[in-house]
Motif scaffolding. Structure first.
Motif, PDB file in Angstrom:
ATOM      1  N   GLY A   1     -37.815 -63.416  51.830  1.00 57.13           N
ATOM      2  CA  GLY A   1     -36.707 -62.505  51.773  1.00 57.13           C
ATOM      3  C   GLY A   1     -36.715 -61.756  50.415  1.00 57.13           C
ATOM      4  O   GLY A   1     -37.869 -61.107  50.484  1.00 57.13           O
ATOM      5  N   LYS A   2     -35.667 -61.640  49.893  1.00 60.76           N
ATOM      6  CA  LYS A   2     -35.910 -60.914  48.654  1.00 60.76           C
ATOM      7  C   LYS A   2     -36.847 -61.792  47.491  1.00 60.76           C
ATOM      8  O   LYS A   2     -36.474 -61.123  46.186  1.00 60.76           O
ATOM      9  CB  LYS A   2     -34.213 -60.358  47.949  1.00 60.76           C
TER      10      LYS A   2
ATOM     11  N   ASP B   1     -42.985 -62.975  54.640  1.00 61.49           N
ATOM     12  CA  ASP B   1     -41.726 -62.718  55.381  1.00 61.49           C
ATOM     13  C   ASP B   1     -42.001 -61.844  56.562  1.00 61.49           C
ATOM     14  O   ASP B   1     -43.027 -60.890  56.293  1.00 61.49           O
ATOM     15  CB  ASP B   1     -40.533 -62.045  54.440  1.00 61.49           C
TER      16      ASP B   1
ATOM     17  N   ASN C   1     -39.964 -59.162  57.435  1.00 57.60           N
ATOM     18  CA  ASN C   1     -39.585 -58.127  57.284  1.00 57.60           C
ATOM     19  C   ASN C   1     -40.207 -57.238  56.050  1.00 57.60           C
ATOM     20  O   ASN C   1     -40.360 -57.507  54.758  1.00 57.60           O
ATOM     21  CB  ASN C   1     -38.288 -58.485  56.548  1.00 57.60           C
TER      22      ASN C   1
ATOM     23  N   GLU D   1     -40.211 -54.067  54.764  1.00 61.73           N
ATOM     24  CA  GLU D   1     -39.440 -53.558  53.746  1.00 61.73           C
ATOM     25  C   GLU D   1     -39.377 -54.548  52.379  1.00 61.73           C
ATOM     26  O   GLU D   1     -39.434 -53.916  51.214  1.00 61.73           O
ATOM     27  CB  GLU D   1     -38.062 -53.037  54.358  1.00 61.73           C
ATOM     28  N   LEU D   2     -38.693 -55.810  52.868  1.00 63.62           N
ATOM     29  CA  LEU D   2     -38.697 -56.709  51.686  1.00 63.62           C
ATOM     30  C   LEU D   2     -39.841 -56.985  51.140  1.00 63.62           C
ATOM     31  O   LEU D   2     -39.867 -57.235  49.858  1.00 63.62           O
ATOM     32  CB  LEU D   2     -37.731 -57.946  52.302  1.00 63.62           C
TER      33      LEU D   2
ATOM     34  N   ARG E   1     -40.881 -54.172  48.692  1.00 64.47           N
ATOM     35  CA  ARG E   1     -40.172 -54.411  47.516  1.00 64.47           C
ATOM     36  C   ARG E   1     -40.212 -55.592  46.467  1.00 64.47           C
ATOM     37  O   ARG E   1     -40.539 -55.126  45.452  1.00 64.47           O
ATOM     38  CB  ARG E   1     -38.556 -54.398  47.896  1.00 64.47           C
ATOM     39  N   CYS E   2     -40.602 -56.629  47.314  1.00 65.87           N
ATOM     40  CA  CYS E   2     -41.323 -57.751  46.303  1.00 65.87           C
ATOM     41  C   CYS E   2     -42.374 -57.412  45.499  1.00 65.87           C
ATOM     42  O   CYS E   2     -42.486 -57.887  44.394  1.00 65.87           O
ATOM     43  CB  CYS E   2     -41.252 -59.087  47.066  1.00 65.87           C
TER      44      CYS E   2
END
Ligand SMILES: C[S@@+](CC[C@H](N)C(=O)[O-])C[C@H]1O[C@@H](n2cnc3c(N)ncnc32)[C@H](O)[C@@H]1O
Length: 264
Positions: free
Chosen positions: A63-64, A88, A90, A92-93, A96-97
């Motif tokens: 996740g984040k 993950d 996802n 997009e996450l 970002r990470c």
């Protein structure tokens, strides 16, 4: 025994967007922070400060990635060499990470967009973990840990919908069903302990010694169970027999069955 609770690094929390201008964690993040701080000691336990090679971690359903970042920061503070893969579904996450890791100068972290089951790390992994990976993603994390022969597997399950649905679908035909049909809350709680109990048996059958702990106070989250497996190398045949007897008796097909050793 796990190490004491980790040090809070406000610069890191700020970079992760977890602090308000007052310098305190935002209310929306306090719960996550407590969860992460509760889990960290169990992850760091197998990593030794004196080791010449890094301890390698895999976060399944990161996740984040609050947990990945706090693990990296705490290891840096303690002088423990580690490398972390965060996976993950996802994208997009994950992107970002990766950006945050670069901003913070963590060159020992890699994030990949992938289903847990499909992820193949480029090197042996010592610790596989998941924090509230949804429903059967916890089973994917446990199965991945066993497949990679990780020394430690630590998973805090999230929702338990699969077994709940299966119990309902088969019409609650088992011994305790009269209670569960009348009082659905008990049925839901039973499905949780059944799911996690079978996961623990699967770990034992796969060659892990298992302890089950509450990693954070239940007032923080009711999803506070942590399954911890340490590889002992010898799978328990008794655990495997118990697993299949319970699964057949309950008339369910839990996702963790895929990680079970072949039946003799
Ligand atoms: C409830 S969030 C938890 C995130 C993080 N571990 C935390 O505690 O903040 C669950 C995450 O698991 C990811 N996920 C669910 N199933 C997955 C799967 N099969 N493979 C990879 N990621 C998965 C979701 O995209 C989501 O980001």
């Amino acid at each position: 025994m796990p190490t004491p609770p980790p040090h809070r690094d406000n610069r890191l929390l700020d970079a992760l967007g977890m602090l308000m201008p007052s310098g305190h964690p935002a209310a929306s993040h306090r719960k996550k922070l407590r969860e992460v701080e509760g889990m960290l000691p169990y992850l760091l336990e197998p990593a030794s400060p004196g080791a010449s090679t890094p301890t390698v971690f895999l976060d399944c359903g990161c996740g984040k990635s609050y947990l990945c970042f706090m693990l990296a920061a705490e290891a840096r503070r303690l002088g423990v060499k580690i490398r972390i893969y965060g996976v993950d579904a996802n994208g997009e996450l994950v992107a970002r990470c990766g950006d945050i890791a670069r901003e913070l100068g963590f060159d020992n972290m890699e994030f990949a967009r992938s289903k847990i089951g499909n992820f193949a790390p480029a090197e042996p992994v010592n610790v596989v973990y998941s924090l509230h990976a949804c429903d059967t993603a916890t089973d994917d994390a446990l199965a991945k840990g066993m497949e990679l022969r990780a020394e430690r597997i630590a998973c805090a399950p999230c929702c338990h919908r699969q077994v709940q649905r299966q119990l309902k679908r088969q019409g609650h035909k088992y011994f305790l069903a009269p209670i569960h049909r009348r009082f659905p809350l008990f049925s839901d709680r039973f499905a949780i302990s059944l799911t996690d109990g079978l996961r623990a048996l699967a770990l034992q059958a796969g060659g892990y010694s298992v302890i089950v702990r509450e990693f954070v106070d239940p007032t923080v989250t009711p999803k506070n169970v942590l399954l911890i497996g340490d590889r002992s190398g010898r799978g328990s045949q008794k655990a495997a027999q118990d697993f299949w007897r319970i699964v057949e008796g309950m008339g369910i097909e839990p996702a963790i069955a895929k990680a079970m050793p072949p039946r003799l």
